[in-house]
Design a protein around this motif. Structure first.
Motif, PDB file in Angstrom:
ATOM      1  N   LEU A   1       0.824  -1.199   0.000  1.00  0.00           N
ATOM      2  CA  LEU A   1       0.000   0.000   0.000  1.00  0.00           C
ATOM      3  C   LEU A   1       0.864   1.257   0.000  1.00  0.00           C
ATOM      4  O   LEU A   1       1.942   1.285   0.620  1.00  0.00           O
ATOM      5  CB  LEU A   1      -0.905   0.035   1.235  1.00  0.00           C
ATOM      6  N   THR A   2       0.391   2.294  -0.672  1.00  0.00           N
ATOM      7  CA  THR A   2       1.051   3.594  -0.675  1.00  0.00           C
ATOM      8  C   THR A   2      -0.007   4.674  -0.463  1.00  0.00           C
ATOM      9  O   THR A   2      -1.211   4.411  -0.577  1.00  0.00           O
ATOM     10  CB  THR A   2       1.779   3.858  -2.012  1.00  0.00           C
ATOM     11  N   ARG A   3       0.441   5.878  -0.184  1.00  0.00           N
ATOM     12  CA  ARG A   3      -0.507   6.972   0.009  1.00  0.00           C
ATOM     13  C   ARG A   3      -0.785   7.642  -1.334  1.00  0.00           C
ATOM     14  O   ARG A   3       0.142   8.121  -1.996  1.00  0.00           O
ATOM     15  CB  ARG A   3       0.040   7.997   1.007  1.00  0.00           C
ATOM     16  N   GLY A   4      -2.049   7.657  -1.739  1.00  0.00           N
ATOM     17  CA  GLY A   4      -2.434   8.301  -2.989  1.00  0.00           C
ATOM     18  C   GLY A   4      -2.976   9.696  -2.730  1.00  0.00           C
ATOM     19  O   GLY A   4      -2.931  10.207  -1.607  1.00  0.00           O
ATOM     20  N   GLU A   5      -3.482  10.327  -3.791  1.00  0.00           N
ATOM     21  CA  GLU A   5      -4.054  11.673  -3.639  1.00  0.00           C
ATOM     22  C   GLU A   5      -5.304  11.636  -2.766  1.00  0.00           C
ATOM     23  O   GLU A   5      -5.585  12.570  -2.032  1.00  0.00           O
ATOM     24  CB  GLU A   5      -4.384  12.259  -5.017  1.00  0.00           C
ATOM     25  N   GLU A   6      -6.056  10.554  -2.885  1.00  0.00           N
ATOM     26  CA  GLU A   6      -7.261  10.398  -2.058  1.00  0.00           C
ATOM     27  C   GLU A   6      -7.192   9.042  -1.359  1.00  0.00           C
ATOM     28  O   GLU A   6      -7.520   8.022  -1.934  1.00  0.00           O
ATOM     29  CB  GLU A   6      -8.520  10.477  -2.933  1.00  0.00           C
ATOM     30  N   GLY A   7      -6.730   9.050  -0.120  1.00  0.00           N
ATOM     31  CA  GLY A   7      -6.656   7.811   0.648  1.00  0.00           C
ATOM     32  C   GLY A   7      -5.478   6.953   0.253  1.00  0.00           C
ATOM     33  O   GLY A   7      -4.481   7.418  -0.299  1.00  0.00           O
ATOM     34  N   VAL A   8      -5.607   5.663   0.518  1.00  0.00           N
ATOM     35  CA  VAL A   8      -4.528   4.704   0.292  1.00  0.00           C
ATOM     36  C   VAL A   8      -4.835   3.874  -0.951  1.00  0.00           C
ATOM     37  O   VAL A   8      -5.978   3.476  -1.174  1.00  0.00           O
ATOM     38  CB  VAL A   8      -4.391   3.780   1.531  1.00  0.00           C
ATOM     39  N   LYS A   9      -3.792   3.632  -1.764  1.00  0.00           N
ATOM     40  CA  LYS A   9      -3.936   2.772  -2.938  1.00  0.00           C
ATOM     41  C   LYS A   9      -2.938   1.638  -2.827  1.00  0.00           C
ATOM     42  O   LYS A   9      -1.914   1.774  -2.141  1.00  0.00           O
ATOM     43  CB  LYS A   9      -3.675   3.560  -4.220  1.00  0.00           C
TER      44      LYS A   9
END
Length: 591
Positions: A393-401
């Motif tokens: 998992l990584t941090r995306g623009e909106e939440g975690v992706k």
């Protein structure tokens, strides 16, 4: 260094190998390998060895194919504004290329949109639907996505946009009374071989092959020499996507890749030709390996670090100068991606050790600062090292992706469906998946996946499938050449693996610019001497020798004073150097 345990399994499938050998003019060893690939009768063997495009399945067997063809022909004739929406990986790019060019040949008014990995995420979303409406689009054709986009397709319908779905991913479902109930999007047509009602004989095709089949059906329905000619080029992209999307090289996939490679070696597509050239690949030597590990990653790199539209533009190039410039740029991006991946893998390994999650049966790793586009690659590397299903998992623009990569015993998509309330969006297959979620749900996800994993300790030991236990002395050049009949190799049709117990390692030396591979002199129990090469992890092999035979074993080997008994699983090949042919034994595993 920890030595990874493996379980060696020798295939024991039965058949009349001598009869197969006589009937097909092959060695009994080759006959055994064919049986190990799941072939049971002579018709299947004939198709495997001599299959042509005529042996591929009819596109009309795909559910809703008739509806899709009719709707597209009417849309092309009526000047309907069509938008092809693909995905940002190789399969999505190739699918988009096939559908866009094919529809253009039919005279359709068509353009292409590929989601931006960071801004849009995977597949259809509301933003893409509303943008299509704003641009006056009247019909959307998805490729390599759409099967899990029921809410977005409903919105499109409400906005007056017709949708045709072409996809190959698993169909979302609910469990009702112990049965799966499919959740199909309400589209004009849903062409996906994974549909329960679909009678297509082989569901293991990728998105680009679904697109290729749609164009094949259209070419059979209309009188167009231009489209028939383009089908030859489309086959190249169907083959490329099949390998890069890690589809099994079984059934018609094997034929499509084999035939696609033949055409690719003399491709007329300027972009593909440029990509082969800038990577220093000799066209006549182009193999499935090059597609999966050289050409494909260059196309993927744009979708990872920038926008996949650049990869599509490369394939759509008309002039050599333009194509070469774009291909060099893609290669540079891929080189940059490799460096970022190495750093990401190191960070993931630190995370595992610091938190002690190497004991988890399902690894959930959160690296907020890693570029989200690298999650799948890093997950794959960690899966290979620890042999566990991995969700990275990584941090995306909106939440975690995130992206997941699985092992043989764990159906990733089904496991995610069991805890679907923890995802805001997800999709995928048995061995790979993509998803979005809330940051606060990461730990609950780790706990839930591990509680429900169903994995036993046996499932977490990598299996080495040996085709034939065969002494090195049995192999000869004729057999090595015959094994080339089994190409292309890949998932579902691995390069044949042989094994011999108790080889005596006498001496060795390290080769290559960075001394990362080695050549050994080994002796069989009968006293015959052979060269053996190894391209794997030398540090791990050295550690294995020290652990088994004590300090000094490694030094003795490279000084030429050794006598170390090691059982070896090996591959057989022919090495051509300066015009001279040489039998080559390549060590893959040892114990």
């Amino acid at each position: 260094m920890e030595i990874k345990m493996e379980k060696w399994l020798v295939a024991a499938k039965r058949a009349d190998f001598d009869k197969w050998a006589r009937d097909f003019h092959i060695s009994p060893v080759t006959a055994r390998i064919l049986r190990n690939r799941g072939l049971t009768d002579e018709e299947q063997i004939d198709m495997f060895l001599h299959g042509t495009l005529k042996d591929c399945h009819s596109p009309w067997l795909l559910k809703d194919m008739e509806k899709a063809v009719q709707a597209l022909l009417e849309a092309a004739a009526g000047g309907t504004a069509i938008r092809v929406i693909g995905d940002y990986d190789v399969d999505g790019i190739c699918s988009s290329y096939i559908l866009t060019k094919g529809l253009q040949i039919l005279g359709a008014k068509v353009d292409t949109a590929i989601p931006h990995r960071v801004h849009d995420g995977y597949g259809l979303n509301e933003h893409l639907i509303r943008l299509a409406k704003q641009d006056g689009v009247q019909m959307i054709v998805t490729c390599d996505n759409g099967i899990a986009a029921a809410p977005q397709i409903k919105l499109a319908k409400e906005l007056g946009i017709q949708v045709i779905v072409t996809d190959h991913h698993e169909v979302p479902f609910l469990q009702e009374d112990g049965r799966k109930k499919e959740l199909l999007p309400q589209a004009l047509a849903v062409v996906d071989p994974k549909r329960e009602e679909c009678v297509y004989p082989f569901s293991g095709i990728c998105g680009a092959v679904v697109a290729y089949k749609l164009m094949k059906a259209l070419s059979e329905r209309v009188d167009s020499e231009a489209l028939l000619d383009a089908m030859e080029e489309f086959l190249e992209f169907a083959a490329l996507a099949t390998v890069c999307d890690v589809m099994e090289l079984k059934d018609e996939n094997r034929i499509l890749v084999k035939e696609g490679l033949k055409r690719m070696r003399q491709t007329r597509n300027p972009g593909l030709r440029a990509l082969i050239e800038v990577n220093g690949i000799l066209p006549q030597k182009l193999s499935a390996y090059h597609l999966g590990f050289v050409v494909g990653p260059c196309l993927n790199a744009t979708g990872r670090l920038d926008t996949a539209k650049r990869a599509l533009e490369l394939l759509q190039s008309k002039e050599k100068t333009e194509a070469m410039s774009a291909a060099r740029e893609l290669k540079e991006l891929n080189d940059s991606r490799k460096n970022l991946t190495l750093k990401g893998v190191e960070e993931a390994e630190r995370y595992i050790e610091e938190r002690g999650i190497h004991k988890d049966k399902v690894m959930v790793i959160y690296l907020p600062k890693v570029h989200e586009s690298l999650a799948g690659i890093i997950a794959g590397r960690i899966r290979e090292k620890y042999y566990r299903p991995v969700f990275l998992l990584t941090r995306g623009e909106e939440g975690v992706k995130g992206s997941g990569r699985s092992i043989e015993a764990y159906h990733m998509y089904d496991a995610m469906t069991e805890v679907k309330e923890l995802f805001t969006k997800f999709g995928g297959h048995k061995l790979a998946a993509g998803f979005s979620m809330r940051e606060e749900d990461i730990e609950p996800l780790r706990q839930a996946l591990n509680e429900k994993s169903g994995l036993g300790e046996e499932d977490l030991i990598p299996r080495v499938h040996i085709d034939v236990p065969m002494p090195l002395a049995y192999a000869d050049e004729a057999l090595a050449e015959q094994l080339e009949l089994l190409e292309p190799f890949g998932v579902g049709n691995p390069k044949p693996l042989f094994a011999q117990k108790d080889l005596i390692f006498l001496s060795g030396y390290k080769m290559g610019e960075n001394k990362t591979c080695a050549r050994y002199r080994v002796k069989t129990p009968e006293g015959k001497s052979f060269p053996l090469v190894f391209f794997g992890d030398l540090l791990q092999f050295d550690s294995f020798l020290e652990e088994k035979y004590g300090p000094g074993a490694k030094e003795a080997l490279y000084c030429g004073n050794a006598s170390l008994s090691v059982s070896v699983a090996y591959q057989l090949g022919i090495n051509v150097y300066r015009g001279k042919k040489e039998m080559q034994f390549i060590m893959q595993h040892y114990c």
